[in-house]
Design a protein around this motif. Structure first.
Motif, PDB file in Angstrom:
ATOM      1  N   ASP A 189      48.897  34.029  35.536  1.00  0.00           N
ATOM      2  CA  ASP A 189      48.115  33.938  34.295  1.00  0.00           C
ATOM      3  C   ASP A 189      47.010  34.973  34.197  1.00  0.00           C
ATOM      4  OD1 ASP A 189      49.696  31.774  33.682  1.00  0.00           O
ATOM      5  OD2 ASP A 189      48.202  30.267  34.242  1.00  0.00           O
ATOM      6  N   TYR A 190      46.512  35.447  35.349  1.00  0.00           N
ATOM      7  CA  TYR A 190      45.363  36.360  35.343  1.00  0.00           C
ATOM      8  C   TYR A 190      45.529  37.463  36.378  1.00  0.00           C
ATOM      9  CZ  TYR A 190      43.061  32.685  32.642  1.00  0.00           C
ATOM     10  OH  TYR A 190      42.758  31.749  31.685  1.00  0.00           O
ATOM     11  N   GLN A 191      44.982  38.628  36.053  1.00  0.00           N
ATOM     12  CA  GLN A 191      44.889  39.716  37.017  1.00  0.00           C
ATOM     13  C   GLN A 191      43.475  39.713  37.583  1.00  0.00           C
ATOM     14  OE1 GLN A 191      45.565  43.638  35.383  1.00  0.00           O
ATOM     15  NE2 GLN A 191      44.617  44.642  37.140  1.00  0.00           N
ATOM     16  N   ILE A 192      43.347  39.531  38.907  1.00  0.00           N
ATOM     17  CA  ILE A 192      42.041  39.471  39.543  1.00  0.00           C
ATOM     18  C   ILE A 192      41.525  40.890  39.763  1.00  0.00           C
ATOM     19  CG2 ILE A 192      40.713  38.604  41.499  1.00  0.00           C
ATOM     20  CD1 ILE A 192      41.940  36.431  39.720  1.00  0.00           C
ATOM     21  N   CYS A 193      40.290  41.127  39.312  1.00  0.00           N
ATOM     22  CA  CYS A 193      39.703  42.469  39.377  1.00  0.00           C
ATOM     23  C   CYS A 193      38.520  42.493  40.356  1.00  0.00           C
ATOM     24  CB  CYS A 193      39.283  42.916  37.977  1.00  0.00           C
ATOM     25  SG  CYS A 193      40.635  42.859  36.752  1.00  0.00           S
ATOM     26  N   GLU A 194      37.487  43.235  40.034  1.00  0.00           N
ATOM     27  CA  GLU A 194      36.403  43.473  40.984  1.00  0.00           C
ATOM     28  C   GLU A 194      35.520  42.244  41.189  1.00  0.00           C
ATOM     29  OE1 GLU A 194      34.562  44.538  36.967  1.00  0.00           O
ATOM     30  OE2 GLU A 194      36.541  44.648  37.932  1.00  0.00           O
ATOM     31  N   GLU A 195      34.872  42.218  42.355  1.00  0.00           N
ATOM     32  CA  GLU A 195      33.923  41.142  42.656  1.00  0.00           C
ATOM     33  C   GLU A 195      32.650  41.347  41.840  1.00  0.00           C
ATOM     34  OE1 GLU A 195      31.078  40.049  46.389  1.00  0.00           O
ATOM     35  OE2 GLU A 195      33.228  40.238  46.880  1.00  0.00           O
ATOM     36  N   LEU A 196      32.149  40.257  41.250  1.00  0.00           N
ATOM     37  CA  LEU A 196      30.937  40.311  40.444  1.00  0.00           C
ATOM     38  C   LEU A 196      29.710  39.793  41.190  1.00  0.00           C
ATOM     39  CD1 LEU A 196      32.326  39.025  37.013  1.00  0.00           C
ATOM     40  CD2 LEU A 196      31.925  41.396  37.718  1.00  0.00           C
ATOM     41  N   GLY A 197      29.938  38.914  42.161  1.00  0.00           N
ATOM     42  CA  GLY A 197      28.804  38.374  42.906  1.00  0.00           C
ATOM     43  C   GLY A 197      29.215  37.231  43.806  1.00  0.00           C
ATOM     44  N   LYS A 198      28.274  36.846  44.685  1.00  0.00           N
ATOM     45  CA  LYS A 198      28.517  35.732  45.602  1.00  0.00           C
ATOM     46  C   LYS A 198      27.381  34.730  45.493  1.00  0.00           C
ATOM     47  CE  LYS A 198      31.371  37.802  49.236  1.00  0.00           C
ATOM     48  NZ  LYS A 198      31.471  38.158  50.663  1.00  0.00           N
ATOM     49  N   GLY A 199      27.726  33.451  45.642  1.00  0.00           N
ATOM     50  CA  GLY A 199      26.738  32.384  45.655  1.00  0.00           C
ATOM     51  C   GLY A 199      26.954  31.503  46.858  1.00  0.00           C
ATOM     52  N   ARG A 200      26.190  30.391  46.896  1.00  0.00           N
ATOM     53  CA  ARG A 200      26.320  29.471  48.029  1.00  0.00           C
ATOM     54  C   ARG A 200      27.705  28.851  48.092  1.00  0.00           C
ATOM     55  NH1 ARG A 200      22.176  25.141  46.792  1.00  0.00           N
ATOM     56  NH2 ARG A 200      22.759  25.776  44.692  1.00  0.00           N
ATOM     57  N   PHE A 201      28.321  28.643  46.920  1.00  0.00           N
ATOM     58  CA  PHE A 201      29.555  27.862  46.876  1.00  0.00           C
ATOM     59  C   PHE A 201      30.801  28.693  46.569  1.00  0.00           C
ATOM     60  CE2 PHE A 201      26.137  24.894  45.681  1.00  0.00           C
ATOM     61  CZ  PHE A 201      26.273  23.994  46.725  1.00  0.00           C
ATOM     62  N   GLY A 202      30.658  30.001  46.401  1.00  0.00           N
ATOM     63  CA  GLY A 202      31.865  30.750  46.100  1.00  0.00           C
ATOM     64  C   GLY A 202      31.596  32.196  45.744  1.00  0.00           C
ATOM     65  N   THR A 203      32.692  32.912  45.501  1.00  0.00           N
ATOM     66  CA  THR A 203      32.652  34.313  45.095  1.00  0.00           C
ATOM     67  C   THR A 203      33.201  34.418  43.683  1.00  0.00           C
ATOM     68  OG1 THR A 203      33.019  34.977  47.390  1.00  0.00           O
ATOM     69  CG2 THR A 203      33.381  36.646  45.690  1.00  0.00           C
ATOM     70  N   VAL A 204      32.547  35.233  42.850  1.00  0.00           N
ATOM     71  CA  VAL A 204      32.962  35.382  41.456  1.00  0.00           C
ATOM     72  C   VAL A 204      33.590  36.753  41.260  1.00  0.00           C
ATOM     73  CG1 VAL A 204      32.222  35.364  39.052  1.00  0.00           C
ATOM     74  CG2 VAL A 204      31.133  33.821  40.698  1.00  0.00           C
ATOM     75  N   PHE A 205      34.776  36.768  40.649  1.00  0.00           N
ATOM     76  CA  PHE A 205      35.494  37.991  40.329  1.00  0.00           C
ATOM     77  C   PHE A 205      35.689  38.088  38.812  1.00  0.00           C
ATOM     78  CE2 PHE A 205      36.905  36.503  44.465  1.00  0.00           C
ATOM     79  CZ  PHE A 205      36.863  37.631  45.263  1.00  0.00           C
ATOM     80  N   ARG A 206      35.798  39.298  38.318  1.00  0.00           N
ATOM     81  CA  ARG A 206      36.260  39.462  36.943  1.00  0.00           C
ATOM     82  C   ARG A 206      37.765  39.346  36.939  1.00  0.00           C
ATOM     83  NH1 ARG A 206      37.932  43.564  33.360  1.00  0.00           N
ATOM     84  NH2 ARG A 206      37.862  45.094  35.057  1.00  0.00           N
ATOM     85  N   CYS A 207      38.334  38.714  35.921  1.00  0.00           N
ATOM     86  CA  CYS A 207      39.791  38.630  35.834  1.00  0.00           C
ATOM     87  C   CYS A 207      40.219  38.859  34.390  1.00  0.00           C
ATOM     88  CB  CYS A 207      40.308  37.282  36.354  1.00  0.00           C
ATOM     89  SG  CYS A 207      39.774  35.840  35.420  1.00  0.00           S
ATOM     90  N   LEU A 208      41.457  39.309  34.227  1.00  0.00           N
ATOM     91  CA  LEU A 208      42.018  39.613  32.914  1.00  0.00           C
ATOM     92  C   LEU A 208      43.158  38.661  32.605  1.00  0.00           C
ATOM     93  CD1 LEU A 208      42.257  43.524  33.033  1.00  0.00           C
ATOM     94  CD2 LEU A 208      40.646  42.161  31.696  1.00  0.00           C
TER      95      LEU A 208
END
Length: 281
Positions: free
Chosen positions: A8-27
């Protein structure tokens, strides 16, 4: 990674990290639209411990519960595989409030506009029986049209489940945490109002109202709750704004404003234009 997520999505670059996970941009494979994908990696014990698994899944459930408010980051899908839980979220590409307050103080109309949208989000959460419990500038995001979006429900909790209307547990961020949380007592959703009051103070002053050199010192200052408005910093800030901060940063929870009361305060309804105490009558 989940095969259905990759479909469903193409995972792209990492946007940031928090205590509970990592956030990526996706298309989106279907529309090409950009979203955020928050990936929470499971620990091995999560696979067998129902309580830990419940905590892992809680953020997605609570975000779905409060969905629909324009000032809350929306959740569009949840995917799971053996190693992680993935949440597809609304992408907020503008600088967050932490970045903005790090650069300058806000005028009263600017601060009132932010506070109005933030309190709309908090009031909606409270009507849904959800306390965010980690209101701070880092979790106040903005989309490409500069619309405020409250995010990161990793510390959130239901407070209206059955007969239970109070919560326990020290969560949050030292500068922004309410005194009743620090003291270890049961507390209510009004902890979010306290934290939002600290956010308002920071926007207008460029510094928190209660501070110290360590977390322990900050907690001690929060417990004292000695709210001051130093003249050199607040000489241009209206009595109306100070009145609202006193009512949000009130140690006595029974007298502290609710989110709905904050929204009805003249400093908010006037867009930060209410100046004198007589404007409050």
């Amino acid at each position: 990674m989940s095969e259905s997520l990759k479909r469903d999505y193409q995972i792209c670059e990492e946007l940031g990290k928090g205590r509970f996970g990592t956030v990526f941009r996706c298309l989106s494979s279907e529309s090409g639209e950009s979203f955020a994908c928050k990936t929470i990696v499971k620990q091995q014990r999560l696979l067998s411990d129902p309580l830990d698994r419940e905590c892992l899944e809680k953020e997605a459930k609570l975000m779905q519960l409060v969905a629909g408010n324009p000032n809350i980051a929306q959740i569009y899908g949840v995917y799971e595989d053996d190693s992680a839980l993935h949440m597809v979220l609304e992408l907020c590409s503008g600088p967050d409030l932490y970045d903005r307050v790090s650069q300058r103080t806000f005028s009263e109309p600017e601060a009132s506009a932010v506070m109005s949208s933030l309190m709309e989000a908090i009031a909606h959460c409270h009507r849904c029986g959800v306390a965010h419990r980690d209101i701070k500038p880092d979790n106040v995001l903005f989309d490409e049209w500069n619309r405020l979006k409250l995010a990161d429900f990793g510390s959130a909790e239901c407070f209206a489940e059955g007969a239970r209307s109070t919560m326990r547990g020290i969560v949050g961020t030292p500068y922004y945490v309410a005194p009743e949380v620090v003291s270890g007592r049961d507390y209510t959703e009004k902890v979010d109002v306290w934290s939002a009051g600290v956010v308002l103070y920071v926007m207008l002053a460029g510094m928190p109202p209660f501070y110290g050199e360590s977390a322990a010192e900050i907690f001690e200052a929060v417990l004292r709750s000695n709210l001051r408005f130093p003249t050199r910093i607040f000489h241009g800030v209206s009595p109306a704004a100070k009145d609202l901060m006193r009512k949000m940063l009130c140690k006595d929870v029974s007298r502290r404003f609710s989110a709905e009361q904050v929204l009805r305060h003249p400093w908010i309804t006037s867009g930060g234009e209410a100046r004198s105490v007589t404007d409050l009558i």
